[in-house]
Write a protein that holds these residues in place. Structure first.
Motif, short mmCIF file in Angstrom:
data_model
loop_
_atom_site.label_atom_id
_atom_site.label_comp_id
_atom_site.label_asym_id
_atom_site.label_seq_id
_atom_site.Cartn_x
_atom_site.Cartn_y
_atom_site.Cartn_z
N GLN A 31 0.93 -1.14 0.28
CA GLN A 31 -0.09 -0.04 -0.01
C GLN A 31 0.69 1.04 -0.12
OE1 GLN A 31 -3.47 -0.21 -0.37
NE2 GLN A 31 -3.00 -2.46 -0.13
N PRO A 32 0.52 2.10 -0.42
CA PRO A 32 1.32 3.15 -0.68
C PRO A 32 1.87 4.27 0.38
CG PRO A 32 -0.60 3.71 -1.95
CD PRO A 32 -1.04 2.63 -1.29
N GLY A 33 0.77 3.93 2.09
CA GLY A 33 1.44 4.23 2.90
C GLY A 33 2.63 3.45 3.41
N GLU A 34 2.73 2.41 3.24
CA GLU A 34 3.84 1.32 3.88
C GLU A 34 4.82 1.34 2.66
OE1 GLU A 34 1.43 -2.17 3.81
OE2 GLU A 34 -0.18 -1.56 5.09
N ALA A 35 4.70 1.64 1.75
CA ALA A 35 6.54 1.70 1.33
C ALA A 35 7.15 2.42 1.40
CB ALA A 35 6.34 2.41 -0.70
N ALA A 36 7.36 3.12 1.78
CA ALA A 36 8.86 4.15 2.96
C ALA A 36 9.00 3.04 3.57
CB ALA A 36 8.11 4.96 2.58
N ALA A 37 8.12 2.47 4.04
CA ALA A 37 9.09 2.44 5.95
C ALA A 37 9.37 0.88 5.55
CB ALA A 37 7.52 2.10 7.24
N LEU A 38 8.85 0.14 3.80
CA LEU A 38 9.44 -0.86 3.57
C LEU A 38 10.61 -1.15 3.57
CD1 LEU A 38 8.63 -4.06 3.41
CD2 LEU A 38 7.96 -3.00 1.08
N LEU A 39 11.15 0.09 2.97
CA LEU A 39 12.06 0.14 2.17
C LEU A 39 13.58 0.46 3.75
CD1 LEU A 39 11.06 1.84 -1.37
CD2 LEU A 39 12.30 -0.33 -0.68
N ARG A 40 13.13 1.46 4.11
CA ARG A 40 14.01 2.05 4.95
C ARG A 40 14.29 0.30 5.95
NH1 ARG A 40 10.46 6.20 5.98
NH2 ARG A 40 9.17 6.06 7.41
N GLU A 41 13.20 -0.42 6.35
CA GLU A 41 13.63 -1.55 6.83
C GLU A 41 14.45 -2.69 5.96
OE1 GLU A 41 9.90 -2.62 8.58
OE2 GLU A 41 9.77 0.06 9.81
N ARG A 42 14.17 -2.88 4.79
CA ARG A 42 15.04 -3.87 4.17
C ARG A 42 14.33 -4.41 3.90
NH1 ARG A 42 18.46 0.28 4.42
NH2 ARG A 42 20.18 0.95 4.96
N GLY A 43 13.04 -4.30 3.96
CA GLY A 43 11.60 -5.73 3.08
C GLY A 43 11.83 -5.46 1.88
N ALA A 44 12.21 -4.67 1.38
CA ALA A 44 12.92 -4.85 -0.25
C ALA A 44 13.57 -3.92 -0.94
CB ALA A 44 11.51 -4.06 -1.00
N ASP A 45 14.61 -4.11 -1.96
CA ASP A 45 15.42 -3.73 -1.93
C ASP A 45 15.53 -2.42 -3.16
OD1 ASP A 45 18.29 -5.75 -1.54
OD2 ASP A 45 16.69 -6.87 -3.16
N ALA A 46 14.28 -2.31 -3.21
CA ALA A 46 14.21 -0.86 -3.78
C ALA A 46 12.25 -0.64 -4.20
CB ALA A 46 14.90 -1.00 -5.32
N GLY A 47 11.98 0.56 -4.85
CA GLY A 47 10.32 0.21 -4.71
C GLY A 47 10.07 1.14 -5.54
N PHE A 48 9.12 0.81 -6.91
CA PHE A 48 7.65 2.23 -7.37
C PHE A 48 7.09 2.51 -5.89
CE2 PHE A 48 9.26 -0.87 -10.63
CZ PHE A 48 10.15 -0.63 -11.52
N VAL A 49 7.11 3.59 -6.03
CA VAL A 49 6.48 4.31 -4.50
C VAL A 49 5.84 4.95 -5.51
CG1 VAL A 49 7.87 3.38 -2.84
CG2 VAL A 49 8.22 6.67 -4.16
N ARG A 50 4.70 6.04 -4.75
CA ARG A 50 4.75 7.68 -5.17
C ARG A 50 4.65 8.78 -4.32
NH1 ARG A 50 0.18 7.34 -8.72
NH2 ARG A 50 -0.83 4.90 -8.53
#
Length: 255
Positions: A31-50
């Motif tokens: 979800q858009p509101g979760e993308a940044a936190a996921l990247l900061r916590e290394r839940g993904a290497d990179a991501g397409f975000v808004r």
């Protein structure tokens, strides 16, 4: 690789599989509101975000900007126009879901009694005739219904999609993916990893040495080869026509 709803990363993933078939790439929708936190916590290497994202911790490369549209029932007065303005919906109830992706304090128009939890919930309310919804065009397409349509609306913010990753985790694989989304070819100076190029050059040199192939240019090798009929160390020609037999000149007459 994380991505938010509305983004279609298929073309970049396909190129990744063509260039790096031995490196698996897993997609994870968030979800858009979760993308940044996921990247900061290394839940993904990179991501397409808004956008926007916190640039103090995350790097981001803007990719494109979307049109903003208003979703309405097909028989609504808004559907009669090709394009509308915020003034055209000033007297309409405009829903504001909690996962709204537009960078504003709130939409124009009249507020609903409560905010829908998600964009999907808001779409259901629009279909029920409760109000209108303003979203990026990709989300209107994602939640398409036969009884709804959408029109471009002006005077509202537009959503920017970006590739983002933790600044301290800019790995070689992340650099490879950046090259792909920026349209670099596989042979460009930044289209593949330097260590990969060096390894290929080393392998080529090893193969040449093993086969005894000369490192000199072909033209230089040709200059060193003696011409046909010529000794390698120089001297007179030994080839050509055989010498004529007999004495030279006219034959002598008999007395």
């Amino acid at each position: 690789m994380a991505y938010v709803p509305g983004v279609t990363p298929g073309k970049w993933v396909r190129i990744w599989h063509e260039r790096l078939p031995d490196v698996p790439l897993e997609l994870l929708q968030v979800q858009p509101g979760e993308a940044a936190a996921l990247l900061r916590e290394r839940g993904a290497d990179a991501g397409f975000v808004r956008l926007p994202v916190d640039r103090t911790e995350l790097s981001a490369i803007p990719l494109y900007t979307e049109l903003t549209v208003v979703v309405c029932p097909k028989d609504h007065v808004v559907a009669a126009a090709d394009e509308v303005t915020v003034e055209d919906v000033a007297d309409e109830i405009v829903l504001h879901p909690l996962d709204d992706t537009l960078d504003w304090d709130g939409p124009p128009g009249l507020p609903a009694f409560e905010r829908p939890a998600t964009t999907a919930d808001a779409i259901e309310l629009v279909a029920a005739g409760i109000g209108l919804l303003i979203v990026p065009q990709s989300l209107a397409r994602l939640h398409h219904r036969k009884d709804l349509t959408y029109r471009t609306i002006t005077g509202t913010p537009q959503s920017q999609v970006a590739l983002s990753w933790p600044e301290e985790a800019t790995t070689d694989l992340v650099e490879d993916f950046i090259g792909i989304v920026r349209g670099r070819t596989v042979n460009s100076s930044r289209g593949r990893r330097p260590d990969e190029k060096a390894a290929k050059a080393k392998d080529k040199g090893a193969k040449d040495a093993k086969s005894g192939r000369s490192a000199k240019p072909k033209a230089a090798q040709q200059r060193q080869q003696p011409k046909q009929g010529q000794k390698q160390g120089g001297g007179r020609r030994t080839g050509g026509a055989a010498p004529k037999s007999g004495r030279a000149g006219k034959p002598r007459r008999k007395p």
